[in-house]
Design a protein around this motif. Sequence first.
Motif, short mmCIF file in Angstrom:
data_model
loop_
_atom_site.label_atom_id
_atom_site.label_comp_id
_atom_site.label_asym_id
_atom_site.label_seq_id
_atom_site.Cartn_x
_atom_site.Cartn_y
_atom_site.Cartn_z
N TYR A 4 0.81 -1.21 0.00
CA TYR A 4 0.00 0.00 0.00
C TYR A 4 0.85 1.27 0.00
O TYR A 4 0.32 2.36 0.09
CB TYR A 4 -0.94 0.00 1.21
CG TYR A 4 -1.92 -1.15 1.17
CD1 TYR A 4 -3.13 -1.02 0.49
CD2 TYR A 4 -1.63 -2.37 1.78
CE1 TYR A 4 -4.02 -2.08 0.43
CE2 TYR A 4 -2.53 -3.43 1.73
CZ TYR A 4 -3.72 -3.27 1.05
OH TYR A 4 -4.59 -4.33 0.98
N CYS A 43 -0.17 3.04 5.93
CA CYS A 43 -1.55 3.32 6.35
C CYS A 43 -2.01 4.71 5.93
O CYS A 43 -3.18 5.05 6.08
CB CYS A 43 -1.67 3.18 7.88
SG CYS A 43 -1.35 1.52 8.49
N THR A 86 -2.89 7.76 3.20
CA THR A 86 -3.47 7.81 1.86
C THR A 86 -2.37 8.13 0.86
O THR A 86 -1.28 8.61 1.22
CB THR A 86 -4.56 8.89 1.77
OG1 THR A 86 -3.94 10.18 1.93
CG2 THR A 86 -5.63 8.70 2.85
N ASP A 87 -2.64 7.88 -0.42
CA ASP A 87 -1.65 8.18 -1.45
C ASP A 87 -1.28 9.67 -1.43
O ASP A 87 -0.10 10.03 -1.57
CB ASP A 87 -2.18 7.80 -2.83
CG ASP A 87 -2.16 6.30 -3.06
OD1 ASP A 87 -1.73 5.56 -2.15
OD2 ASP A 87 -2.56 5.86 -4.15
N LYS A 88 -2.27 10.53 -1.27
CA LYS A 88 -2.00 11.97 -1.25
C LYS A 88 -1.09 12.33 -0.08
O LYS A 88 -0.14 13.13 -0.24
CB LYS A 88 -3.32 12.75 -1.15
CG LYS A 88 -3.13 14.26 -1.13
CD LYS A 88 -4.46 14.99 -1.04
CE LYS A 88 -4.25 16.51 -1.01
NZ LYS A 88 -5.55 17.23 -0.91
N GLU A 89 -1.37 11.76 1.08
CA GLU A 89 -0.53 12.03 2.25
C GLU A 89 0.89 11.52 2.05
O GLU A 89 1.86 12.16 2.45
CB GLU A 89 -1.15 11.39 3.49
CG GLU A 89 -2.47 12.04 3.92
CD GLU A 89 -3.25 11.22 4.93
OE1 GLU A 89 -4.16 11.77 5.56
OE2 GLU A 89 -2.94 10.01 5.08
N SER A 134 -3.59 10.59 10.40
CA SER A 134 -4.28 10.21 9.17
C SER A 134 -5.60 9.51 9.47
O SER A 134 -6.62 9.76 8.82
CB SER A 134 -3.39 9.29 8.32
OG SER A 134 -4.06 8.84 7.17
#
Length: 317
Positions: free
Chosen positions: A194, A218, A220-223, A250
């Motif tokens: 992930y 854990c 998000t992709d943006k984070e 997050s």
Amino acid sequence: MAKFEKIDLGLKEAYEELFMTDKGREEFRAPKVMDIEISKIDDFENHPFNVKDDEEMTKLMESIAQHGVLSPVVVRPKTYGDDGFPERYEMISGHRRMFACKKLGLEKIPAISRELSKEEAIITMADSNMYRENILPSEKARAYKMKLDALNIQGKRTDLTSTPLVQKLWSVDKIGVSNNESREQVRRYVRLNYLIPELLQMVDENKIAFRPAVELSCLTDKEQYNLLEIMEVEDCTPSLTQSQKFKELSRNGELTAEKLSEIMSQPKANQKEKISFSADELRQYFPKSYTDNDIKEKVIGLAAQYKARLDRNRDAR
């Protein structure tokens, strides 16, 4: 003696096998090694292990050139012709040997063909490659994920309870046992899938430690992309404590780019600079009666006086 005529009994087994001894039947059913044209063998779909043209590959090519392929590759029939014989095969175990044979210009490779379902093929492929040295975290992560999915498709039981970051799956237990790793460690490797590609590559390159990487998975992709940008600007990587803080924020929807930057700017415990002096370096400036502790307290006191003077001078401007 009269010669028996072969009769088609409409049975699945060959007629000859019905009259064999146990030993003969075992030999009859044993996988046969045959030379298969390399051009008829396709790579395993989404093969998780990289095949590199490196020093190890050069040694393998030298061995094959001198001794031939000592261990047959394992394939499975992929498509069949009208005559019922396989037309194409899928590689299960032996991608590096096939790569070496191609580079040597060989047209055929010794192989064992097995009738395997897609799930059986995935499990066999994953297990047969785990013995290799220098497996990258990303390779192990993809292989474990593929095997886990295959086992679950086969109808293996899953539990509903979970431990932090580690879901209690019967399939995960099985993978752990077969690879001499704990259920938790297997689950951590699966979590790496992930990560965005850039962060996963940094794990492979040992730029990000394994445990912090699991926590970062854990986000998000943006984070993760926001974090990557900060890491590149600041030229630093997050510690385990920082990564755990990111995950917590997050989860609560509070991990902004500003929060990422703020936490990353905080010094890590293992990165705080330490200033040290030898006793001899300092003792020459103090009376001989001073103990080491006396010298330490005096130095700290002098430093405090120096700071106070700087503060007064700054306030007077």
